[in-house]
Motif scaffolding. Sequence first.
Motif, short mmCIF file in Angstrom:
data_model
loop_
_atom_site.label_atom_id
_atom_site.label_comp_id
_atom_site.label_asym_id
_atom_site.label_seq_id
_atom_site.Cartn_x
_atom_site.Cartn_y
_atom_site.Cartn_z
N TYR A 173 0.88 -1.32 -0.13
CA TYR A 173 -0.02 0.30 0.11
C TYR A 173 0.88 1.19 0.09
O TYR A 173 2.07 1.21 0.66
CB TYR A 173 -1.01 -0.03 1.12
CG TYR A 173 -1.67 1.14 1.40
CD1 TYR A 173 -1.16 2.22 2.32
CD2 TYR A 173 -2.92 1.32 0.94
CE1 TYR A 173 -1.94 3.57 2.64
CE2 TYR A 173 -3.50 2.78 1.28
CZ TYR A 173 -3.21 3.52 2.06
OH TYR A 173 -3.59 4.97 2.04
N ASP A 174 0.62 2.29 -0.97
CA ASP A 174 1.12 3.52 -0.75
C ASP A 174 -0.10 4.79 -0.81
O ASP A 174 -0.97 4.21 -1.60
CB ASP A 174 2.29 3.62 -1.59
CG ASP A 174 3.50 4.77 -1.27
OD1 ASP A 174 2.87 5.59 -0.39
OD2 ASP A 174 4.57 4.68 -1.44
N ASN A 175 0.57 5.87 -0.64
CA ASN A 175 -0.56 6.79 -0.73
C ASN A 175 0.20 8.11 -1.36
O ASN A 175 1.06 8.55 -1.12
CB ASN A 175 -0.81 7.48 0.98
CG ASN A 175 -1.87 8.48 0.94
OD1 ASN A 175 -2.20 9.30 0.20
ND2 ASN A 175 -2.98 8.21 1.82
N ALA A 176 -0.68 8.70 -2.52
CA ALA A 176 -0.09 9.70 -3.30
C ALA A 176 -0.26 11.15 -2.69
O ALA A 176 -0.04 11.93 -3.51
CB ALA A 176 -0.64 9.58 -4.61
N GLU A 177 -1.05 11.24 -1.65
CA GLU A 177 -1.21 12.61 -1.21
C GLU A 177 -1.75 13.75 -2.03
O GLU A 177 -1.02 14.64 -2.31
CB GLU A 177 0.12 13.15 -0.34
CG GLU A 177 0.65 12.22 0.81
CD GLU A 177 -0.70 12.13 1.83
OE1 GLU A 177 -0.38 11.16 2.86
OE2 GLU A 177 -1.48 12.91 1.91
#
Length: 307
Positions: free
Chosen positions: A52-56
């Motif tokens: 999982y990663d978050n692109a803000e």
Amino acid sequence: QALNGQTEKRANSKKNKIVLGFAQVGTESSWRLANTKSVIEAAKEADIELVYDNAEQSQEKQIEIIRRFIKQKVDVIAFSPKTETGWETVLQEAKEAGIPVILSDREVNVSDDTLWTAYIGSDMTDEGRRAADWLVKNVREKEQYRIIELQGTEKSAPALGRKKGFDEVIRQYSQYELLSSYYGDYTLQSGRLIMERALQQYGDRIDIVYSHNDDMALGAIQAIEDYGLAPGKDMILISIDATRPAFQAMAAGKLNMAVECNPLLGPQLMKAVRDLMDGKDLPMKIITAEGLFPMETAKRELHNRDF
Ligand code: GZL
């Protein structure tokens, strides 16, 4: 090459857990936080390894994250595209690497629809229609209603759909006039800033505020109160998402109605991933069923809402 890569990866995933790369768009709203929690919990439940990663809220960052998943040779990629456009190149790279892509929550607008395998989310245009339908049925005493619209992220599928659906209905009734429409980014802060601007421009001529999500509606409530007017009474406020804070605002008489947009997409996403890896065909679109909640139901509903 792609076929071998696919077979090799399938074999690999048969031995180990399915690996799903998820590129989340941001942390901008209560809806988004509930959506992220649902994806993370459902992956655990389904015994799928989630990267999982978050692109803000940055499209460039979201593209980078997807590229990293391709390099890592994940089995499936899922993401909630910030905007509808700008994805051809990176989706082509995923296709060439033999990695299927599932759109979670928001759609894309690309020239070649084989670049994505399935969309799991809401019908945003229908959400806009439902908001307007409620208005024309329940807010109709006056000859003339002047509306301010707080849109979500420009060029995002929910903003485009919610505007389109709302306009389709409202333009059939001459007593509703859209004074102005402003772009926010689904955050409370952007809702407050937009509403301050609208109040400077139109003051108490505004009868109705149509917000594309709850967080911007909560910001608008603060701006209206700072201006010295009573939201929910001096101005009708309607919103989309129907998260817990919206029910609290309705229970306090400051928001008049919330259209539901279901963030709990995790289980449907994991089922789609598993079906895909088992070689099953997926429907192109899996649309979640949704309702709407007027203020009167808020107190009762509040106890049932866990997001
Ligand atoms: C809609 C989703 C929107 C929500 C906002 O499916 O993409 O993004 O309405 C969120 O709260 O920020």
